[in-house]
Design an enzyme around this catalytic site. Structure first.
Site, mmCIF file in Angstrom:
data_model
loop_
_atom_site.group_PDB
_atom_site.id
_atom_site.type_symbol
_atom_site.label_atom_id
_atom_site.label_comp_id
_atom_site.label_asym_id
_atom_site.label_seq_id
_atom_site.Cartn_x
_atom_site.Cartn_y
_atom_site.Cartn_z
ATOM 1 N N GLU A 54 -20.871 38.239 -37.576
ATOM 2 C CA GLU A 54 -21.011 38.520 -36.143
ATOM 3 C C GLU A 54 -19.734 38.071 -35.440
ATOM 4 O O GLU A 54 -19.300 36.917 -35.591
ATOM 5 C CB GLU A 54 -22.215 37.806 -35.518
ATOM 6 C CG GLU A 54 -22.334 38.216 -34.043
ATOM 7 C CD GLU A 54 -23.430 37.528 -33.249
ATOM 8 O OE1 GLU A 54 -24.053 36.576 -33.750
ATOM 9 O OE2 GLU A 54 -23.643 37.942 -32.088
ATOM 10 N N GLU A 79 -16.232 32.909 -33.488
ATOM 11 C CA GLU A 79 -16.144 32.707 -32.036
ATOM 12 C C GLU A 79 -14.860 31.938 -31.750
ATOM 13 O O GLU A 79 -14.564 30.950 -32.417
ATOM 14 C CB GLU A 79 -17.389 31.946 -31.552
ATOM 15 C CG GLU A 79 -17.409 31.542 -30.095
ATOM 16 C CD GLU A 79 -17.224 32.692 -29.111
ATOM 17 O OE1 GLU A 79 -18.040 33.616 -29.085
ATOM 18 O OE2 GLU A 79 -16.212 32.645 -28.362
ATOM 19 N N ASP A 117 -10.036 33.101 -34.154
ATOM 20 C CA ASP A 117 -9.909 34.405 -33.519
ATOM 21 C C ASP A 117 -10.301 35.485 -34.530
ATOM 22 O O ASP A 117 -9.840 35.465 -35.678
ATOM 23 C CB ASP A 117 -8.457 34.608 -33.081
ATOM 24 C CG ASP A 117 -8.285 35.938 -32.401
ATOM 25 O OD1 ASP A 117 -8.331 35.975 -31.162
ATOM 26 O OD2 ASP A 117 -8.138 36.956 -33.110
ATOM 27 N N ASP A 140 -15.814 41.599 -25.206
ATOM 28 C CA ASP A 140 -15.203 41.473 -23.876
ATOM 29 C C ASP A 140 -14.601 42.820 -23.461
ATOM 30 O O ASP A 140 -13.756 43.370 -24.173
ATOM 31 C CB ASP A 140 -14.097 40.414 -23.901
ATOM 32 C CG ASP A 140 -14.674 39.003 -23.949
ATOM 33 O OD1 ASP A 140 -15.827 38.814 -23.510
ATOM 34 O OD2 ASP A 140 -13.972 38.093 -24.437
ATOM 35 N N LYS A 144 -9.977 44.977 -16.131
ATOM 36 C CA LYS A 144 -8.763 45.257 -15.359
ATOM 37 C C LYS A 144 -7.790 46.057 -16.207
ATOM 38 O O LYS A 144 -7.588 45.743 -17.392
ATOM 39 C CB LYS A 144 -8.109 43.949 -14.913
ATOM 40 C CG LYS A 144 -8.931 43.231 -13.876
ATOM 41 C CD LYS A 144 -8.190 42.039 -13.340
ATOM 42 C CE LYS A 144 -9.083 41.280 -12.375
ATOM 43 N NZ LYS A 144 -8.842 39.863 -12.347
ATOM 44 N N ASP A 178 -22.783 46.920 -22.516
ATOM 45 C CA ASP A 178 -23.335 47.434 -21.255
ATOM 46 C C ASP A 178 -22.256 48.213 -20.517
ATOM 47 O O ASP A 178 -22.499 48.709 -19.430
ATOM 48 C CB ASP A 178 -23.763 46.267 -20.352
ATOM 49 C CG ASP A 178 -22.568 45.428 -19.968
ATOM 50 O OD1 ASP A 178 -21.853 44.975 -20.887
ATOM 51 O OD2 ASP A 178 -22.303 45.258 -18.768
HETATM 52 C C1 LIG Z 1 -19.163 38.914 -23.486
HETATM 53 S S1 LIG Z 1 -19.360 37.617 -24.625
HETATM 54 C C2 LIG Z 1 -20.749 38.142 -25.627
HETATM 55 C C3 LIG Z 1 -21.398 37.008 -26.375
HETATM 56 C C4 LIG Z 1 -22.579 37.406 -27.286
HETATM 57 N N1 LIG Z 1 -22.176 38.355 -28.295
HETATM 58 C C5 LIG Z 1 -23.717 37.964 -26.473
HETATM 59 O O1 LIG Z 1 -23.932 39.191 -26.535
HETATM 60 O O2 LIG Z 1 -24.408 37.184 -25.803
HETATM 61 C C6 LIG Z 1 -18.007 37.887 -25.731
HETATM 62 C C7 LIG Z 1 -17.792 36.718 -26.676
HETATM 63 O O3 LIG Z 1 -16.799 37.092 -27.627
HETATM 64 C C8 LIG Z 1 -15.877 36.015 -27.788
HETATM 65 N N2 LIG Z 1 -14.615 36.631 -28.224
HETATM 66 C C9 LIG Z 1 -13.893 37.537 -27.548
HETATM 67 N N3 LIG Z 1 -12.818 37.914 -28.246
HETATM 68 C C10 LIG Z 1 -12.858 37.221 -29.418
HETATM 69 C C11 LIG Z 1 -12.015 37.160 -30.556
HETATM 70 N N4 LIG Z 1 -10.907 37.878 -30.627
HETATM 71 N N5 LIG Z 1 -12.361 36.337 -31.564
HETATM 72 C C12 LIG Z 1 -13.494 35.594 -31.489
HETATM 73 N N6 LIG Z 1 -14.336 35.604 -30.433
HETATM 74 C C13 LIG Z 1 -14.023 36.403 -29.413
HETATM 75 C C14 LIG Z 1 -15.818 35.365 -26.426
HETATM 76 O O4 LIG Z 1 -15.359 34.031 -26.488
HETATM 77 C C15 LIG Z 1 -17.282 35.472 -25.976
HETATM 78 O O5 LIG Z 1 -18.041 34.368 -26.407
#
Ligand SMILES: C[S@@+](CC[C@H](N)C(=O)[O-])C[C@H]1O[C@@H](n2cnc3c(N)ncnc32)[C@H](O)[C@@H]1O
Length: 234
Positions: A54, A79, A117, A140, A144, A178
């Site tokens: 995940e 994460e 990452d 994410d 923007k 979404d």
């Molecule tokens: C919008 S949140 C969604 C969290 C979860 N999947 C949910 O649906 O509740 C996006 C998550 O992805 C993590 N994230 C974004 N880019 C990432 C990356 N390149 N590597 C690891 N985590 C990442 C962010 O820190 C954040 O916790």
């Protein structure tokens, strides 16, 4: 526009220097640099069971529910935000305390948290043809215009690594968002990959497990978009 990260730049050095894999049960955190490159999943989990990943697990709801439901599947959650890694570790701890889960019972021995990452981890550490499924829920959207280059589905190295590391027999990619405009873009970009084909969105066996974002957005009445991809043999 640069769409592939430069792993030598400061951002990547800062977000990957601490990279570690945490065992939920023992709380042992091992630096990523101590693992073989690519990772030997069997050595990591102590068994040869299938591996699912995940990406961006946030507060860890999906990871907890899915790993409980499928004890014979090994889960790696990736994460990059330290606070969510900590929060998720605590979520598992609280669950075990609340339900009196005995640490010797094997429950959650199938979970590892990778604080790193995802671009970095998937492109470098994940062995080819070794992943049964990727789960990418509410990536994410970087709404923007000037930030859109940060969208994970724009990184060509990452997309190549996703397809390379999925198993050819049954490998699947599950996506939920979404954000309609990003959803369209993801589908367009994935349509360009001959190794993946879009399957029926209701093929996800764990669609009933809502992530924290999904629960929040459903309450707000937002539309939720889902896609499932399967790796196809050449
Ligand atoms: C919008 S949140 C969604 C969290 C979860 N999947 C949910 O649906 O509740 C996006 C998550 O992805 C993590 N994230 C974004 N880019 C990432 C990356 N390149 N590597 C690891 N985590 C990442 C962010 O820190 C954040 O916790």
């Amino acid at each position: 526009m640069r769409e592939n990260p430069d792993y030598n730049d400061l951002y990547y050095q800062n977000t990957t220097v601490h990279s570690q894999i945490i065992d939920i049960l023992t709380k042992r955190a091992v630096s990523l640099s101590e693992f073989s490159l690519p990772i030997d999943w069997e050595a990591c989990f102590g068994n040869p069971r299938p591996v699912e990943i995940e990406i961006g697990f946030g507060k860890g709801r999906f990871l907890l529910e899915a790993s409980k439901r499928h004890p014979k599947v090994n889960y790696i959650g990736i994460e990059r935000a330290q606070k969510y890694v900590e929060l998720t570790r605590e979520r598992f701890e609280k669950y075990m305390r609340h339900f009196g889960v005995d640490k010797t019972s094997g429950t959650f021995s199938n979970v590892r948290l990778a604080w790193t990452d995802a671009n970095y981890f998937v492109t470098r550490y994940v062995p080819a043809e070794s992943v049964q499924a990727y789960h990418i829920y509410f990536p994410d959207p970087w709404p923007k215009k000037r930030q859109r280059k940060r969208r994970i589905f724009r990184n060509q190295d990452f997309l190549a690594a996703l397809t390379r590391t999925l198993r050819s027999d049954s490998g699947r990619l599950y996506i939920v968002t979404d954000y309609e405009e990003y959803f369209q873009e993801i589908q367009e970009r994935l349509a360009g990959l001959s190794a993946l084909h879009q399957a029926a969105a209701d093929l996800s066996p764990d669609q009933d497990i809502a992530t924290n974002f999904e629960m929040k957005y459903v309450l707000e009445g937002r539309e939720i978009y889902r896609a499932v991809y399967e790796k196809v043999l050449p």
